[in-house]
Design an enzyme around this catalytic site. Structure first.
Site, mmCIF file in Angstrom:
data_model
loop_
_atom_site.group_PDB
_atom_site.id
_atom_site.type_symbol
_atom_site.label_atom_id
_atom_site.label_comp_id
_atom_site.label_asym_id
_atom_site.label_seq_id
_atom_site.Cartn_x
_atom_site.Cartn_y
_atom_site.Cartn_z
ATOM 1 N NE ARG A 90 -4.427 -1.938 2.283
ATOM 2 C CZ ARG A 90 -4.090 -2.919 2.401
ATOM 3 N NH1 ARG A 90 -3.273 -3.004 3.545
ATOM 4 N NH2 ARG A 90 -5.244 -4.182 2.222
ATOM 5 C CE LYS A 128 -0.370 14.372 -14.105
ATOM 6 N NZ LYS A 128 -0.902 14.187 -15.553
ATOM 7 C CD GLU A 182 7.353 15.540 -21.592
ATOM 8 O OE1 GLU A 182 6.819 17.022 -21.774
ATOM 9 O OE2 GLU A 182 6.526 14.999 -22.306
ATOM 10 C CE LYS A 205 5.336 17.327 -13.570
ATOM 11 N NZ LYS A 205 6.065 16.361 -14.320
ATOM 12 C CD GLU A 234 -3.712 16.140 -14.906
ATOM 13 O OE1 GLU A 234 -2.258 16.514 -14.899
ATOM 14 O OE2 GLU A 234 -4.139 16.087 -15.785
ATOM 15 N NE ARG A 263 0.807 16.992 -12.033
ATOM 16 C CZ ARG A 263 1.990 16.450 -11.208
ATOM 17 N NH1 ARG A 263 1.229 16.669 -10.237
ATOM 18 N NH2 ARG A 263 2.556 15.366 -11.944
ATOM 19 C CG ASN A 278 -1.305 16.392 -18.979
ATOM 20 O OD1 ASN A 278 -1.175 15.829 -19.342
ATOM 21 N ND2 ASN A 278 -2.633 16.974 -18.561
ATOM 22 C CG HIS A 292 1.500 15.644 -22.898
ATOM 23 N ND1 HIS A 292 1.982 16.807 -23.223
ATOM 24 C CD2 HIS A 292 2.674 14.824 -22.518
ATOM 25 C CE1 HIS A 292 3.579 16.958 -22.734
ATOM 26 N NE2 HIS A 292 3.260 14.985 -22.026
ATOM 27 C CG HIS A 316 -1.242 10.586 -23.858
ATOM 28 N ND1 HIS A 316 -0.978 11.404 -23.119
ATOM 29 C CD2 HIS A 316 0.221 10.866 -24.194
ATOM 30 C CE1 HIS A 316 -0.412 11.494 -22.123
ATOM 31 N NE2 HIS A 316 0.803 11.322 -23.476
ATOM 32 C CG HIS A 345 6.451 10.804 -23.859
ATOM 33 N ND1 HIS A 345 4.774 10.576 -24.087
ATOM 34 C CD2 HIS A 345 6.301 11.771 -22.988
ATOM 35 C CE1 HIS A 345 3.587 11.681 -23.320
ATOM 36 N NE2 HIS A 345 5.594 12.719 -22.912
HETATM 37 N N1 LIG Z 1 5.118 10.680 -15.177
HETATM 38 C C1 LIG Z 1 4.904 11.507 -15.858
HETATM 39 O O1 LIG Z 1 4.779 12.570 -15.623
HETATM 40 C C2 LIG Z 1 5.636 11.705 -16.859
HETATM 41 C C3 LIG Z 1 5.943 13.116 -18.041
HETATM 42 C C4 LIG Z 1 6.591 12.973 -18.841
HETATM 43 C C5 LIG Z 1 6.501 11.729 -19.259
HETATM 44 N N2 LIG Z 1 6.061 10.285 -19.137
HETATM 45 C C6 LIG Z 1 6.676 9.032 -19.080
HETATM 46 O O2 LIG Z 1 8.059 8.995 -19.715
HETATM 47 C C7 LIG Z 1 8.042 8.351 -20.276
HETATM 48 C C8 LIG Z 1 9.442 8.167 -21.803
HETATM 49 O O3 LIG Z 1 11.055 9.049 -20.608
HETATM 50 P P1 LIG Z 1 12.086 8.528 -21.370
HETATM 51 O O4 LIG Z 1 12.063 9.712 -22.580
HETATM 52 O O5 LIG Z 1 13.038 8.929 -20.390
HETATM 53 O O6 LIG Z 1 12.488 6.915 -22.600
HETATM 54 P P2 LIG Z 1 12.595 6.084 -21.984
HETATM 55 O O7 LIG Z 1 12.737 5.437 -20.499
HETATM 56 O O8 LIG Z 1 12.329 4.769 -22.496
HETATM 57 O O9 LIG Z 1 14.241 6.492 -21.789
HETATM 58 C C9 LIG Z 1 14.549 6.018 -22.959
HETATM 59 C C10 LIG Z 1 15.905 5.275 -23.783
HETATM 60 O O10 LIG Z 1 17.186 5.987 -22.925
HETATM 61 C C11 LIG Z 1 17.812 4.710 -21.933
HETATM 62 N N3 LIG Z 1 18.699 5.565 -21.226
HETATM 63 C C12 LIG Z 1 18.033 5.998 -20.111
HETATM 64 N N4 LIG Z 1 18.808 7.347 -19.447
HETATM 65 C C13 LIG Z 1 20.052 6.919 -19.915
HETATM 66 C C14 LIG Z 1 21.394 7.168 -19.721
HETATM 67 N N5 LIG Z 1 21.708 7.933 -19.187
HETATM 68 N N6 LIG Z 1 22.200 7.274 -20.824
HETATM 69 C C15 LIG Z 1 22.021 6.014 -22.039
HETATM 70 N N7 LIG Z 1 20.378 5.921 -22.254
HETATM 71 C C16 LIG Z 1 19.450 6.036 -21.425
HETATM 72 C C17 LIG Z 1 16.232 4.222 -21.983
HETATM 73 O O11 LIG Z 1 16.976 3.081 -21.193
HETATM 74 C C18 LIG Z 1 15.597 4.371 -22.771
HETATM 75 O O12 LIG Z 1 16.097 3.461 -24.478
HETATM 76 C C19 LIG Z 1 7.028 8.119 -21.671
HETATM 77 O O13 LIG Z 1 6.387 6.766 -20.996
HETATM 78 C C20 LIG Z 1 6.023 9.329 -20.535
HETATM 79 O O14 LIG Z 1 4.953 8.736 -20.833
HETATM 80 C C21 LIG Z 1 6.031 10.856 -17.507
#
Ligand SMILES: NC(=O)c1ccc[n+]([C@@H]2O[C@H](COP(=O)([O-])OP(=O)(O)OC[C@H]3O[C@@H](n4cnc5c(N)ncnc54)[C@H](O)[C@@H]3O)[C@@H](O)[C@H]2O)c1
Length: 564
Positions: free
Chosen positions: A312, A334, A376, A417, A427, A432, A436, A439, A443, A456
């Site tokens: 939990r 999130k 972003e 942020k 949100e 907040r 988006n 997005h 999405h 993304h």
């Molecule tokens: N929670 C939130 O508020 C929020 C906000 C925006 C995006 N997101 C989510 O984030 C995700 C995208 O995140 P992302 O772009 O970081 O993608 P990701 O986590 O897939 O990373 C992208 C790639 O980079 C690699 N990688 C990570 N760090 C590295 C490093 N230091 N050196 C070499 N390679 C590295 C990873 O293995 C992956 O192959 C999506 O799922 C999106 O929905 C969430």
């Protein structure tokens, strides 16, 4: 202030110098010395008897000699490779206020004054053990003593108002503030203000070791320290960083183990979540234990959700390693996974205990992933206004080539942020929702590509562009000032320079399918989707659209491309 190998705590008797000092030393992996105890050991008698038999002047001479011996002695144990052992020294109540002492101490490291008001000191000192303290007479005497010393105490590098705080909280405040004056590891701190759930965002130039050390430091300072840390990462980050990260973390008083998931968006699934939970539960976690998300947004969202639901809810530390995760996903709480019906449809708000980011880790990131994260950053600029947008326009190519050099931008995005999250954590009030921007279109684009065709961030770039176009097509966009391109054109040019896609035509041609995905958006309510549309840089509107009108709007957007 020179090195960080000494940390001196000063303050009145009863201020908590010893307890806080011991905690701080433990968190830092440093040794702890209590100056009064050292003097007693050297003299073979208690401070009280030294005072009684030799008088205060002789005691001060002993104190000064003991301090100088400590400061000039070579470190007690041979340092292990790569280690820089330090000492937390709890000073006697009068040490710091002796002539010349403050300068001597400051030349070795930061000095911290634990400021506790007299009535609280009296309370603390009213215990039977405190009766043997030499200068502790009664409340009035103590107050007079504090009045004599207070101004000198305030010349310490840092004053912590420790009134009413538990030692763990005082220790955390000391370590946090020390980071802020960069005495420790070159980290700067921001804060997400959420009352008792507030947390720091640490941004440093270093690499994986500095990040691990900062995580250890944060967790070591907690009152209810974990006994296990579970690092969750992916199979691209693991070979680069996991060993060094774990090794450094293992210096703390806890067991460290890890779970490695396949890299990529497909790991944000209920199946993978189940596997992560099974792996963690097999290790018999306790409620005090901590999940550490080491990786990009995928790992952060997945590990964060695992932390939110395991037992939990256990604590979470985010260690984001992509631009996207550093500027956005690691902050704000999130967490979640995707569902066959749409992106991020299953999840929870679960704020981290701390966010620790080391910019050096961005150096290993693929160029495409750097660009992806910068989408972003552009989103933040559109939300924040002209100055940030112009800043990006001024250094677009450098941002892609050397993302690790732009900590100032990371910090600005995190600050935006943090502000929005503090204002509207879940949100609800609207602010907040604006995060988006891009997005709802984005999405849908991600889903249409089966979560693999575009990243993304690339989807967010296309989505932001479409939002700007929708604003123009719907007649909301403000005319640009003279000589300036309108927002859509500016964004298109900027995205190109950031090596991001700018051509959504292929998706718009499948308008019905795209509209179908947009209806699944979390911001869809009944038969309405709320689009976030930029009217100008720094000015966005929430614009509700009936879902049945979406295909028409998408057609308009396809026709409204300025290129054709
Ligand atoms: N929670 C939130 O508020 C929020 C906000 C925006 C995006 N997101 C989510 O984030 C995700 C995208 O995140 P992302 O772009 O970081 O993608 P990701 O986590 O897939 O990373 C992208 C790639 O980079 C690699 N990688 C990570 N760090 C590295 C490093 N230091 N050196 C070499 N390679 C590295 C990873 O293995 C992956 O192959 C999506 O799922 C999106 O929905 C969430």
């Amino acid at each position: 202030m020179t090195s960080a190998n000494w940390l001196f705590l000063t303050g009145m008797m009863g201020a908590g110098k010893t307890t806080v000092g011991q905690r701080a030393a433990q968190a830092l992996g440093w040794r702890f010395v209590d100056l009064d105890q050292r003097i007693e050991q050297e003299a073979g008698s208690s401070i009280a008897s030294i005072f009684a038999s030799e008088g205060e002047a002789a005691f001060r001479a002993r104190e000064r000699a003991a301090l100088e011996r400590l400061l000039t002695a070579t470190p007690p144990s041979p340092p292990s490779p790569g280690d820089s052992p330090g000492t937390v020294l709890a000073l006697g109540g009068g040490t710091f206020v002796q002539d010349g002492a403050a300068d001597l101490l400051r030349s070795h490291g930061p000095t911290v004054y634990l400021n506790v008001p007299p009535h609280e000191l009296v309370e603390r000192l009213s215990s039977p053990e405190a009766a043997s303290r030499p200068l502790w007479g009664d409340a009035e005497a103590l107050e007079a003593l504090l009045a004599r010393r207070h101004d000198r105490y305030l010349t310490a590098d840092l004053t912590i108002d420790a009134a009413g705080l538990e030692p763990g909280a005082v220790c955390a405040a000391v370590l946090q503030e020390l980071g802020q004056i960069s005495a420790l590891r070159g980290f700067d701190a921001l804060k997400v203000e959420l009352g008792s759930r507030s947390y720091p965002i640490w941004i440093g130039d270093g690499g994986v070791e500095e990040a691990a050390e900062m995580v250890g430091l944060q967790l070591g300072a907690l009152d209810d320290r974990p006994s296990q840390l579970f690092v969750v990462t992916d199979d691209r980050v693991a070979p680069l960083y996991l060993q060094a990260f774990e090794e450094r973390l293992r210096r703390g008083p806890w067991r460290v183990s890890s779970v490695v998931v396949p890299e990529g968006e497909s790991s944000k699934s209920l199946d993978r979540l189940g596997q992560v939970l099974t792996a963690l539960l097999e290790r018999q976690p306790g409620r005090r234990d901590v999940v550490v998300a080491l990786g990009g947004g995928v790992v952060g969202d997945l590990a964060g959700f695992a932390a939110a639901v395991m037992l939990r809810g256990v604590r979470l530390v985010q260690v984001p390693t992509t631009v996207l995760a550093q500027v956005d996903s690691s902050v704000g709480g999130k967490t979640g996974v995707n569902h066959a019906r749409g992106k991020n449809l299953v999840g929870a708000f679960h704020q981290p205990t701390a966010v620790v980011m080391a910019l050096g880790m961005l150096q290993t990131l693929e160029r495409r992933q750097v660009s992806s994260g910068l989408a972003e950053v552009v989103k933040y600029a559109v939300l924040d206004g002209e100055p940030l947008l112009e800043e990006l326009e001024g250094r677009a190519e450098r941002l892609v080539a050397e993302p690790q050099q732009h900590g100032d931008l990371v910090a600005r995005c995190c600050a935006i942020k943090a502000r929005v999250v503090a204002d509207d954590e879940r949100e609800r009030s609207g602010s907040r929702v604006t995060l988006n921007l891009g997005h709802t279109f984005g999405h849908a684009i991600e889903a249409m590509g089966g979560y693999g065709e575009v990243t993304h961030g690339e989807a967010v770039a296309l989505g932001t562009l479409l939002a700007a176009r929708a604003s123009r097509v719907l007649g909301l966009a403000r005319s640009p000032s003279e000589g300036q391109l309108e927002l859509e054109g500016r964004l298109e040019a900027l995205f190109k320079r950031l090596e991001l896609p700018t051509e959504p035509a292929g998706y718009l041609r499948q308008g019905r399918q795209m509209a179908g995905w947009m209806k699944q958006d979390k911001k869809a309510q009944g038969d309405q989707v709320t689009l976030i549309l930029p009217v100008a840089a720094g000015d966005v509107r929430l614009h509700p659209v009936r879902t049945e009108a979406l295909p028409t709007l998408l057609e308009q957007l396809a026709r409204g491309s300025q290129g054709g």
